[in-house]
Design a protein around this motif. Structure first.
Motif, PDB file in Angstrom:
ATOM      1  N   ALA A 100       0.782  -1.267  -0.240  1.00 35.99           N
ATOM      2  CA  ALA A 100      -0.027  -0.091  -0.033  1.00 35.99           C
ATOM      3  C   ALA A 100       0.603   1.245  -0.026  1.00 35.99           C
ATOM      4  O   ALA A 100       0.462   2.263  -0.649  1.00 35.99           O
ATOM      5  N   LEU A 101       2.082   1.130   0.690  1.00 36.51           N
ATOM      6  CA  LEU A 101       2.860   2.364   0.823  1.00 36.51           C
ATOM      7  C   LEU A 101       3.841   2.292  -0.238  1.00 36.51           C
ATOM      8  O   LEU A 101       4.053   3.339  -1.070  1.00 36.51           O
ATOM      9  N   ARG A 102       4.849   1.442  -0.334  1.00 31.39           N
ATOM     10  CA  ARG A 102       5.921   1.255  -1.322  1.00 31.39           C
ATOM     11  C   ARG A 102       5.515   0.798  -2.500  1.00 31.39           C
ATOM     12  O   ARG A 102       6.228   1.148  -3.435  1.00 31.39           O
ATOM     13  N   GLY A 103       4.280   0.476  -2.885  1.00 33.09           N
ATOM     14  CA  GLY A 103       3.851  -0.070  -4.187  1.00 33.09           C
ATOM     15  C   GLY A 103       3.091   0.857  -5.074  1.00 33.09           C
ATOM     16  O   GLY A 103       2.685   0.640  -6.246  1.00 33.09           O
ATOM     17  N   LYS A 104       3.028   2.060  -4.533  1.00 33.78           N
ATOM     18  CA  LYS A 104       2.420   2.985  -5.279  1.00 33.78           C
ATOM     19  C   LYS A 104       2.934   3.281  -6.813  1.00 33.78           C
ATOM     20  O   LYS A 104       4.343   3.276  -6.789  1.00 33.78           O
ATOM     21  N   PRO A 105       2.220   3.777  -7.735  1.00 37.51           N
ATOM     22  CA  PRO A 105       0.640   3.971  -7.578  1.00 37.51           C
ATOM     23  C   PRO A 105      -0.177   2.756  -7.871  1.00 37.51           C
ATOM     24  O   PRO A 105       0.048   2.034  -8.586  1.00 37.51           O
ATOM     25  N   LEU A 106      -1.175   2.569  -7.169  1.00 38.40           N
ATOM     26  CA  LEU A 106      -2.000   1.550  -6.921  1.00 38.40           C
ATOM     27  C   LEU A 106      -3.194   2.115  -7.778  1.00 38.40           C
ATOM     28  O   LEU A 106      -4.371   2.228  -7.416  1.00 38.40           O
ATOM     29  N   THR A 107      -2.863   2.131  -9.243  1.00 39.18           N
ATOM     30  CA  THR A 107      -3.975   2.615 -10.220  1.00 39.18           C
ATOM     31  C   THR A 107      -3.917   1.199 -11.245  1.00 39.18           C
ATOM     32  O   THR A 107      -3.219   0.514 -11.214  1.00 39.18           O
ATOM     33  N   PHE A 108      -5.071   1.411 -12.044  1.00 41.19           N
ATOM     34  CA  PHE A 108      -5.323   0.570 -13.045  1.00 41.19           C
ATOM     35  C   PHE A 108      -4.476   0.970 -14.271  1.00 41.19           C
ATOM     36  O   PHE A 108      -5.058   1.686 -15.226  1.00 41.19           O
ATOM     37  N   GLY A 109      -3.289   0.342 -14.293  1.00 34.40           N
ATOM     38  CA  GLY A 109      -2.209   1.096 -15.150  1.00 34.40           C
ATOM     39  C   GLY A 109      -2.733   0.928 -16.536  1.00 34.40           C
ATOM     40  O   GLY A 109      -2.469   2.006 -17.564  1.00 34.40           O
ATOM     41  N   CYS A 110      -3.244  -0.057 -17.114  1.00 26.41           N
ATOM     42  CA  CYS A 110      -3.446  -0.188 -18.563  1.00 26.41           C
ATOM     43  C   CYS A 110      -4.917   0.752 -19.024  1.00 26.41           C
ATOM     44  O   CYS A 110      -5.083   0.988 -19.958  1.00 26.41           O
ATOM     45  N   LEU A 111      -5.552   1.085 -18.007  1.00 24.94           N
ATOM     46  CA  LEU A 111      -6.778   1.845 -18.282  1.00 24.94           C
ATOM     47  C   LEU A 111      -6.855   3.339 -17.844  1.00 24.94           C
ATOM     48  O   LEU A 111      -7.830   4.136 -17.960  1.00 24.94           O
ATOM     49  N   THR A 112      -5.761   4.002 -17.400  1.00 22.37           N
ATOM     50  CA  THR A 112      -5.889   5.351 -17.040  1.00 22.37           C
ATOM     51  C   THR A 112      -6.046   6.247 -18.203  1.00 22.37           C
ATOM     52  O   THR A 112      -6.331   7.337 -17.937  1.00 22.37           O
ATOM     53  N   GLU A 113      -5.833   5.701 -19.316  1.00 20.94           N
ATOM     54  CA  GLU A 113      -6.142   6.897 -20.717  1.00 20.94           C
ATOM     55  C   GLU A 113      -7.621   6.669 -21.067  1.00 20.94           C
ATOM     56  O   GLU A 113      -7.926   7.584 -21.567  1.00 20.94           O
ATOM     57  N   GLN A 114      -8.236   5.387 -20.602  1.00 18.18           N
ATOM     58  CA  GLN A 114      -9.428   5.164 -21.115  1.00 18.18           C
ATOM     59  C   GLN A 114     -10.570   5.693 -19.976  1.00 18.18           C
ATOM     60  O   GLN A 114     -11.668   5.983 -20.366  1.00 18.18           O
ATOM     61  N   VAL A 115     -10.227   5.323 -18.831  1.00 18.81           N
ATOM     62  CA  VAL A 115     -11.382   5.509 -17.821  1.00 18.81           C
ATOM     63  C   VAL A 115     -11.298   6.754 -17.039  1.00 18.81           C
ATOM     64  O   VAL A 115     -10.436   7.532 -16.658  1.00 18.81           O
ATOM     65  N   PRO A 116     -12.693   7.597 -17.296  1.00 15.91           N
ATOM     66  CA  PRO A 116     -12.765   8.779 -16.443  1.00 15.91           C
ATOM     67  C   PRO A 116     -12.480   8.531 -14.986  1.00 15.91           C
ATOM     68  O   PRO A 116     -12.781   7.689 -14.414  1.00 15.91           O
ATOM     69  N   GLY A 117     -11.505   9.441 -14.360  1.00 15.27           N
ATOM     70  CA  GLY A 117     -11.289   9.150 -13.002  1.00 15.27           C
ATOM     71  C   GLY A 117     -10.359   7.951 -12.984  1.00 15.27           C
ATOM     72  O   GLY A 117     -10.746   7.282 -11.635  1.00 15.27           O
ATOM     73  N   GLY A 118      -9.696   7.524 -13.825  1.00 13.79           N
ATOM     74  CA  GLY A 118      -9.009   6.211 -13.776  1.00 13.79           C
ATOM     75  C   GLY A 118      -8.027   5.797 -12.512  1.00 13.79           C
ATOM     76  O   GLY A 118      -7.941   4.671 -12.242  1.00 13.79           O
ATOM     77  N   ARG A 119      -7.747   6.889 -12.078  1.00  9.76           N
ATOM     78  CA  ARG A 119      -6.919   6.656 -10.870  1.00  9.76           C
ATOM     79  C   ARG A 119      -7.423   6.585  -9.465  1.00  9.76           C
ATOM     80  O   ARG A 119      -6.915   6.615  -8.511  1.00  9.76           O
ATOM     81  N   ASP A 120      -8.714   6.379  -9.710  1.00  7.54           N
ATOM     82  CA  ASP A 120      -9.832   6.248  -8.428  1.00  7.54           C
ATOM     83  C   ASP A 120     -10.203   4.997  -8.641  1.00  7.54           C
ATOM     84  O   ASP A 120     -11.007   4.656  -9.470  1.00  7.54           O
ATOM     85  N   LEU A 121     -10.169   3.906  -7.605  1.00  6.51           N
ATOM     86  CA  LEU A 121     -10.518   2.654  -7.578  1.00  6.51           C
ATOM     87  C   LEU A 121     -12.182   2.748  -7.692  1.00  6.51           C
ATOM     88  O   LEU A 121     -12.872   2.066  -8.369  1.00  6.51           O
ATOM     89  N   ASN A 122     -12.852   3.508  -6.800  1.00  9.37           N
ATOM     90  CA  ASN A 122     -14.229   3.547  -7.071  1.00  9.37           C
ATOM     91  C   ASN A 122     -14.888   4.151  -8.461  1.00  9.37           C
ATOM     92  O   ASN A 122     -15.786   3.532  -8.943  1.00  9.37           O
ATOM     93  N   ALA A 123     -14.007   5.038  -8.977  1.00 11.66           N
ATOM     94  CA  ALA A 123     -14.459   5.604 -10.233  1.00 11.66           C
ATOM     95  C   ALA A 123     -14.328   4.384 -11.441  1.00 11.66           C
ATOM     96  O   ALA A 123     -15.033   4.367 -12.275  1.00 11.66           O
ATOM     97  N   PHE A 124     -13.370   3.574 -11.219  1.00  9.03           N
ATOM     98  CA  PHE A 124     -12.902   2.728 -12.022  1.00  9.03           C
ATOM     99  C   PHE A 124     -13.973   1.757 -11.846  1.00  9.03           C
ATOM    100  O   PHE A 124     -14.461   1.175 -13.204  1.00  9.03           O
ATOM    101  N   LYS A 125     -14.277   1.179 -10.726  1.00  5.27           N
ATOM    102  CA  LYS A 125     -15.217  -0.046 -10.694  1.00  5.27           C
ATOM    103  C   LYS A 125     -16.603   0.602 -11.134  1.00  5.27           C
ATOM    104  O   LYS A 125     -17.317  -0.323 -11.913  1.00  5.27           O
ATOM    105  N   ALA A 126     -17.004   1.904 -11.258  1.00  2.26           N
ATOM    106  CA  ALA A 126     -18.202   1.972 -11.608  1.00  2.26           C
ATOM    107  C   ALA A 126     -18.160   2.146 -13.307  1.00  2.26           C
ATOM    108  O   ALA A 126     -19.095   1.557 -13.823  1.00  2.26           O
ATOM    109  N   TRP A 127     -17.037   2.488 -13.829  1.00  2.00           N
ATOM    110  CA  TRP A 127     -16.882   2.435 -15.063  1.00  2.00           C
ATOM    111  C   TRP A 127     -16.943   1.327 -15.869  1.00  2.00           C
ATOM    112  O   TRP A 127     -17.549   0.722 -16.585  1.00  2.00           O
ATOM    113  N   VAL A 128     -15.972  -0.104 -15.054  1.00  2.00           N
ATOM    114  CA  VAL A 128     -16.206  -1.080 -15.441  1.00  2.00           C
ATOM    115  C   VAL A 128     -17.364  -1.824 -15.433  1.00  2.00           C
ATOM    116  O   VAL A 128     -17.992  -2.524 -16.249  1.00  2.00           O
TER     117      VAL A 128
END
Length: 390
Positions: A206-234
């Motif tokens: 959680a601390l040393r492994g950042k960024p915890l984002t969905f790397g393949c989808l940050t360009e496609q998903v609105p708010g792709g760096r937010d896990l809740n926004a990503f889940k809603a999009w998916v």
């Protein structure tokens, strides 16, 4: 009481280590299946029921475990299948996994919903090793699909593993109980309690492994760096209207090898061949979609008989050892993809743990060949099985 795991010897040992290290909701996300998990249990049980035919006094001094999967040379007929959120299970998990897989001579498949981006995974692979395979779903937003295909091709990927058994997410009750299927303060508090119970994970991932984002989808998903926004999009992107005509569209837009993952019926296997797939993966999504469907090893023989002479037939689900790899080949598969086993090892021991697991499986697969009197992968078949149902 859990056994001493100073020297893990099996996939089950690595599972126990992963359980100790991960917050409960993450472990259950990996470990659980749909419904009452009957299919999940059958996937392992049906492998255990298969009996091999042991032979003696055969010259097995030169056993060759090498094979080709999707045109790629492999040390044994095994690839690492796609695991979503692998980077939540170990620090930059997908990057660690591709290094371990490459060192073992095994292809690595990056999930669209992995934490590490495809360019990070490609950069992590040792120099000179083949590029990773890439897994994708059919999304409602076809422009997002095209963009992901183009990015994968530009980065050198030539094998696409396309998942076809996800018109909607299966009913995974462990996720419900752990609050993953819910939003709000109560669910968040439950997950936070489980996270705080694993301080080692907090520090390492959680601390040393950042960024915890969905790397393949940050360009496609609105708010792709937010896990809740990503889940809603998916959730909105899973497309229950997809048919074989959409696979024909995909075939037109992907120039590399195309493997369709999620085939469990011989009629669908024939349709996959007709749609232009270069191979299929006999899969029930690890028992995570529809509880009550057959195990993949039970479904394999009929599918291999139907299309094995026309296309490459791979299998995933329930594979827990190098001996299981041998059994799958004996029943008609060209090779296997593994999922839970590799992520348990990565979560339990990082890159070194995964390397150890793959080395163990290499030894087990070699031993199965030797003790059945087989020296070439191409010779593995029904003759190495005791008669009777699988």
């Amino acid at each position: 009481m859990l056994p001493d795991l100073s020297y893990p010897a099996t996939a089950g040992d690595w599972r126990a280590r992963a359980r100790r290290r991960l917050p409960r909701f993450l472990f259950d996300y990996l470990d659980g299946g749909a419904g009452a998990e009957q299919t999940l249990a059958a996937s392992v049980r049906d492998f255990a029921a298969i009996r091999l035919r042991q032979r003696v006094l055969v010259d097995v001094g030169a056993v060759d475990t090498r094979a080709q999967l999707a045109g790629q040379d492999c040390a044994m007929p095994l690839a690492l299948g796609p695991i979503g959120l692998a980077g939540m299970m170990a620090r930059r998990g997908e990057a660690q996994a591709v290094r371990a897989a490459s060192s073992a001579g095994a292809p690595f498949t990056l999930s669209t919903v992995g934490i590490c981006a495809l360019d990070e995974v490609c950069a992590a692979a040792p120099a000179g090793s083949p590029p990773p395979w890439f897994q994708l779903y059919m999304l409602r937003d076809r422009s997002a699909v095209r963009a992901l295909l183009d990015k994968a091709w530009q980065l050198g990927c030539r094998t696409l593993v396309f998942t076809v058994d996800l018109p909607a997410t299966g009913q995974r009750l462990r996720d419900v109980r752990n609050g993953l299927a819910h939003s709000g303060a109560r669910a968040a508090a439950l997950r936070a309690t489980q996270v705080l119970a694993r301080p080692g994970w907090v520090w390492d991932v959680a601390l040393r492994g950042k960024p915890l984002t969905f790397g393949c989808l940050t360009e496609q998903v609105p708010g792709g760096r937010d896990l809740n926004a990503f889940k809603a999009w998916v959730d909105a992107q899973f497309d229950p209207t997809v048919t074989w005509s959409d696979i024909a569209w995909l075939r037109q837009h992907w120039r590399g090898r195309l493997l369709l993952k999620g085939i469990l019926d011989a009629q669908d296997a024939r349709a996959a061949v007709d749609a232009g797939a270069d191979g299929i993966v006999v899969s029930n999504h690890g028992g995570r979609q529809l509880d009550g469907v057959p195990s993949t090893i039970a479904a394999l023989p009929a599918i291999a008989a139907a299309v094995g002479g026309q296309t490459e037939v791979l299998l995933d689900g329930g594979v827990r050892s190098g001996t299981d790899v041998f059994k799958a080949l004996a029943l008609g598969a060209r090779g296997v993809l593994i999922g839970r086993a590799w992520i348990w090892a990565l979560a339990g021991g990082g890159e070194a743990g995964l390397r150890e697991l793959l080395a163990t499986w290499q030894r087990e697969f070699t031993l199965a060949m030797m003790l059945t009197g087989t020296t070439r992968v191409a010779d593995i078949g029904a003759a190495q099985l005791e008669p009777g149902p699988a």
